[in-house]
Design a protein around this motif. Structure first.
Motif, short mmCIF file in Angstrom:
data_model
loop_
_atom_site.label_atom_id
_atom_site.label_comp_id
_atom_site.label_asym_id
_atom_site.label_seq_id
_atom_site.Cartn_x
_atom_site.Cartn_y
_atom_site.Cartn_z
N ASP A 186 -1.98 -0.64 -10.28
CA ASP A 186 -1.23 0.51 -10.78
C ASP A 186 -0.83 0.24 -12.23
OD1 ASP A 186 0.59 2.50 -11.47
OD2 ASP A 186 1.53 2.54 -9.50
N ILE A 206 -6.28 2.09 -10.46
CA ILE A 206 -6.34 3.10 -9.41
C ILE A 206 -6.95 4.42 -9.89
CG2 ILE A 206 -4.48 2.19 -7.99
CD1 ILE A 206 -2.58 4.19 -9.28
N LEU A 243 -7.54 6.93 -2.58
CA LEU A 243 -7.22 5.51 -2.56
C LEU A 243 -7.19 5.00 -1.12
CD1 LEU A 243 -4.43 5.12 -5.24
CD2 LEU A 243 -6.66 4.00 -5.24
N GLY A 244 -6.55 5.80 -0.25
CA GLY A 244 -6.46 5.40 1.15
C GLY A 244 -7.84 5.25 1.77
N GLU A 263 1.87 -8.85 -10.36
CA GLU A 263 1.50 -8.99 -8.94
C GLU A 263 0.02 -9.29 -8.78
OE1 GLU A 263 2.70 -5.69 -6.44
OE2 GLU A 263 4.76 -5.76 -7.21
N SER A 266 0.48 5.26 -12.20
CA SER A 266 1.13 6.34 -11.45
C SER A 266 2.21 7.01 -12.31
CB SER A 266 1.71 5.83 -10.13
OG SER A 266 2.61 4.78 -10.35
N LYS A 294 -11.12 -7.38 1.66
CA LYS A 294 -9.66 -7.42 1.67
C LYS A 294 -9.18 -6.59 0.49
CE LYS A 294 -5.66 -9.58 2.76
NZ LYS A 294 -4.91 -9.68 1.56
N VAL A 295 -8.11 -5.81 0.70
CA VAL A 295 -7.59 -4.99 -0.39
C VAL A 295 -6.17 -5.45 -0.73
CG1 VAL A 295 -7.00 -2.66 -1.13
CG2 VAL A 295 -8.95 -3.02 0.39
N PHE A 296 -5.93 -5.69 -2.01
CA PHE A 296 -4.56 -6.02 -2.42
C PHE A 296 -4.05 -4.92 -3.34
CE2 PHE A 296 -0.84 -8.42 -3.08
CZ PHE A 296 -0.51 -8.31 -4.41
N TRP A 297 -2.89 -4.37 -3.04
CA TRP A 297 -2.33 -3.29 -3.83
C TRP A 297 -1.32 -3.87 -4.82
CZ3 TRP A 297 -3.42 2.00 -2.52
CH2 TRP A 297 -4.23 2.15 -1.39
N ALA A 298 -1.66 -3.87 -6.11
CA ALA A 298 -0.79 -4.48 -7.11
C ALA A 298 -0.08 -3.42 -7.92
CB ALA A 298 -1.62 -5.36 -8.04
N GLN A 299 1.24 -3.38 -7.81
CA GLN A 299 1.97 -2.38 -8.59
C GLN A 299 2.03 -2.76 -10.07
OE1 GLN A 299 5.93 -1.34 -7.26
NE2 GLN A 299 5.27 0.77 -6.98
N ASP A 329 -4.01 9.99 -3.79
CA ASP A 329 -3.49 9.21 -2.66
C ASP A 329 -4.50 9.18 -1.50
OD1 ASP A 329 -1.34 11.76 -1.18
OD2 ASP A 329 -3.05 11.96 -2.53
N ARG A 375 0.83 -1.20 0.00
CA ARG A 375 0.00 0.00 0.00
C ARG A 375 0.87 1.25 0.00
NH1 ARG A 375 -5.22 1.44 3.58
NH2 ARG A 375 -4.87 3.68 3.82
N LEU A 391 1.09 4.24 -2.84
CA LEU A 391 0.71 5.60 -2.45
C LEU A 391 1.88 6.56 -2.58
CD1 LEU A 391 -1.74 5.02 0.54
CD2 LEU A 391 -2.25 5.67 -1.80
N ALA A 404 -9.70 2.14 0.44
CA ALA A 404 -9.19 0.90 1.03
C ALA A 404 -9.66 0.76 2.48
CB ALA A 404 -7.67 0.86 0.95
N LEU A 462 -6.37 -3.39 -6.28
CA LEU A 462 -6.11 -2.06 -6.84
C LEU A 462 -4.88 -2.15 -7.72
CD1 LEU A 462 -6.78 0.16 -3.71
CD2 LEU A 462 -8.15 0.02 -5.79
#
Lengths: 252, 476
Positions: free
Chosen positions: B293, B239, B68-69, B90, B297, B81-86, B65, A7, A11, B72, B291
């Motif tokens: 990316d 995102i 998104l926060g 991933e 970004s 459940k939140v998974f942040w995938a760059q 930012d 996260r 961010l 989540a 989520l």
């Protein structure tokens, strides 16, 4: 990498981008003016008229009922026409009040009511062993797969587009208005609102509070299901219901 | 990663030759354009609404930012459940691992361009999960092993005869060339999948930060079934789709649905805010928000940030003269039309996709219909500039522009080269045009004729006119 590391990584990238990237154009940093929801100034008759017009335009079938008896008659007609043998319905106080079960039982229709506590034989305090609960869910799912017709209420209805607003919750299943080929929704004219803008603050309970809270699932139904995916030819009744009947309860 | 080994030129040449595709594109784009204009009838000032939409998107991204926060946090509070995938990798890994952990054999998918972007179905197949597309158009092309040809109607390139043949073969039934019967056959086949699926995978059209809600727009009901029946629901969301509030949502819903399908509202709009609660009789036990990316970004940090405003409505496709002729497959990836020509190079590399920004007449029709007023022509021009700066263009083109740069550098040089050009062109002028100039201009002239340089330049003619004109000022 842990969840919070993931996260933070993303961010961080976003924050960096916002600091060094193209400056947002004028107005971009201010919260834009969106029209705040106005209470419905239209009277119920106007809303009802508009709702019916729009609902019919998209292929819904609207039946007006001034009282419980008229509602039951409408249902009797629908059940007869669909030759329904198996119906699943919401466990909803309005549906019970209207005495719809009598009509169906008389017509020899099997009715399953979506009351999970009863179906799982839950105790007074609300406990039931997990396996029984799972069994009950599976039982209802199986019935839904075979059901000819599903009956629900509707929390609200939107006049502007002829839309029904349903929220999921205890006694209010989701698939009952999606799996069977026919969906019957009972809605009171007093629950009509004019537009989506008016509806959303109501549905999220955010009027007068800071943080909106939504039900686990809030869904909007406008007409029966449709597709144009083969040669752009409009076909009614794809995965969702082929027929949508709306019993509109309110003095005429 | 670009799809396919053949070049843009090969792909579009093929498309231009396919008669049914040409008819289908004409029909689809006309119908969608008409639908869109008609659906605007009851909105007093659609441009004002578009301006609002643009500002909402700008604001949403400027606080990305924070949004998104908040999104989540709300989803997690509701038990999701939140998974942040760059990266796409991933995201694929997370979903494949989840499928493994839950013993998933069958997954039903509601239409999601984002999952196509990351090739999710392939990686699920690798771990033994059958991932079935349930949107009718997507189902057709999945059975046929093809890519979508339009954002909203992925299978418009197929005739009903082709669909009948395909279904008859794959479903083992003998089906007539009747659209109703074919739809019914698909409904029957897919109902079994919905009922037996271990996992439902969707994208989302929007994600609302303040309430932790994702929004699915469908007409067929597949989104509803995919989020009601299977025990696990996974939503893969870019995102850039996050918007701050529910009131922002109502503006964007209006814009998206009218621009896309010419309806006031779709048959179903489903707003999910976490897994089922308490004694709910159906709905997923688990809700996973992935989520993604995957370059967003990076684009946020570039001159192309506006491309992230895209609502994926497809309106730009329907007015684009280029898309209208070559269809979606020619673009070689997941997103076609004007927006595809901009974002495909941004995600997959300009070098590999340098033809796409040139596949445009810069007519600006796309910007005129875009519900959030994205300046697509500007970005196409910038990409062309990037290409020139990074020297991906051909050698002859670079030399030609160097020469041009020199030749117009001063009035004297310009006059000299013009006079020279006039002399040198005479052998090539026939019937008032130059159809076959010498190399390297011959390459450019394959599909165009050049007009010849005029015998006298405008300045010469003006000077002549000045000399001939009687002096009026003398009379006062």
């Amino acid at each position: 990498m842990t969840d919070s590391e993931n996260r933070e990584k993303i961010l961080e990238e976003v924050r960096k981008a916002l600091l060094t990237g193209e400056i947002a154009p004028i107005g971009g940093r201010q919260k834009p003016e969106t029209s705040e929801s106005l209470p419905s100034t239209e009277n119920i008759e106007v809303l009802t008229g508009k709702f019916i017009e729009e609902a019919v335009l998209v292929g819904g079938l609207v039946h007006r009922a001034a009282d419980a008896e008229e509602a039951r008659n409408h249902l009797k007609g629908i059940i007869g026409k669909c030759e329904a043998k198996l119906v699943v319905r919401w466990d909803d106080p309005l549906l019970a009040e209207l005495g719809l079960d009598d009509v169906m039982k008389k017509a020899g229709v099997e009715v399953i009511t979506e009351n999970l506590r009863i179906l799982a034989d839950a105790e007074e305090g609300g406990y039931a062993p997990p396996e029984k609960i799972e069994e009950a869910r599976a039982f209802v799912k199986q019935k839904l797969a075979q059901a000819d017709l599903g009956i629900t209420g509707a929390q609200y209805a939107i006049a502007e587009t002829g839309t029904l607003v349903l929220s999921a919750g205890e006694g209010r299943g989701r698939a009952v208005s999606a799996l069977p080929p026919v969906h019957v929704a009972v809605v009171k004219t007093e629950n009509l609102v004019s537009s989506m803008e008016e509806l959303l603050p109501l549905a999220s309970g955010s009027q007068g509070r800071d943080i909106p809270t939504m039900e686990s699932c809030l869904y909007f139904i406008t007409g029966p299901s449709r597709t144009g995916d083969i040669e752009l030819a409009l076909t009614i009744g794809v995965h969702g219901p082929k027929e949508l009947h709306i019993i509109l309860l309110g003095a005429e | 990663m670009s799809r396919g080994q053949d070049s843009f030129k090969q792909r579009y040449s093929r498309a231009l030759d396919e008669e049914f595709l040409q008819e289908a594109l004409e029909r689809a784009t006309t119908r969608f354009r008409l639908g869109r204009s008609m659906s605007l009838g009851d909105i007093e000032d659609f441009d004002a609404l578009r301006q609002q939409g643009k500002e909402i998107k700008e604001y949403a991204l400027s606080q990305l930012d924070v949004n998104l926060g908040a999104l989540a946090d709300r989803v997690e509070e509701a038990g999701g459940k939140v998974f942040w995938a760059q990266t796409g990798e991933e995201a694929r890994q997370y979903i494949a691992d989840l499928a493994g952990a839950r013993g998933v054999k069958l997954a039903v998918k509601s239409k999601s361009m984002t999952t196509e972007e990351i090739d999710l179905n392939d990686s699920l197949a690798e771990v033994g999960v059958e991932a079935v597309e349930t949107d009718l158009g997507e189902y057709i092309i999945q059975l046929a092993g093809e890519r979508p040809s339009h954002l909203l109607a992925p299978a418009i390139h197929k005739t009903k005869e082709q669909v009948a043949e395909l279904f008859s073969e794959k479903l083992g039934e003998d089906l007539p060339n009747d659209i109703g019967a074919l739809t019914l056959a698909a409904r029957r086949a897919l109902r079994q999948k919905f009922l037996n699926a271990d996992m439902g995978i969707t994208g989302a059209n929007f994600a609302v930060a303040e309430s932790g809600t994702i929004v699915l727009i469908t007409n067929e009901g597949n989104g509803r079934l995919a989020t009601s029946l299977p025990p696990v629901h996974v939503a893969v969301v870019g995102i850039e789709k996050v918007i701050p509030t529910l009131s922002d949502l109502s503006v964007l819903l209006k814009l998206l649905i009218r621009s896309a399908a010419g309806q006031k509202i779709s048959s179903y709009v489903t707003m999910v805010s976490g897994p089922r609660r308490g004694w709910e009789i159906d709905g997923p036990r688990e809700f996973h928000l992935v989520l993604l990316d995957n370059g967003r970004s990076r684009i946020l940090n570039s001159e192309y940030r506006q491309s992230l405003h895209c609502l994926r409505c497809g309106a730009c496709l329907n007015v684009c003269p280029v898309y209208g002729k070559i269809g979606g497959h020619a673009y070689g990836w997941v997103y076609p039309g004007p927006i595809g020509a901009v974002i495909t190079p941004l995600y997959n590399g300009l070098k590999e996709n340098r033809d796409l920004p040139h596949a445009s007449t810069l007519c600006g029709a796309c910007m005129d219909v875009c519900p959030v007023m994205i300046d697509l022509p500007e970005m196409l021009l910038k990409l062309r500039r990037d290409e020139a700066e990074q020297k991906f263009g051909g050698l002859w083109e670079r030399l030609a522009f160097k020469f041009w740069n020199y030749g117009v550098g001063s009035e004297g040089k310009y006059n000299f080269f013009s006079r020279l050009g006039r002399k040198m062109q005479s052998p090539f002028v026939r019937n008032g045009k130059i159809a076959k100039p010498p190399f390297p201009l011959s390459r450019w002239a394959k599909e165009r004729d050049f007009p010849p340089l005029a015998e006298n330049s405008f300045r010469e003619r003006w000077a002549d006119m000045e000399n001939d004109r009687p002096s009026e000022e003398a009379d006062g």
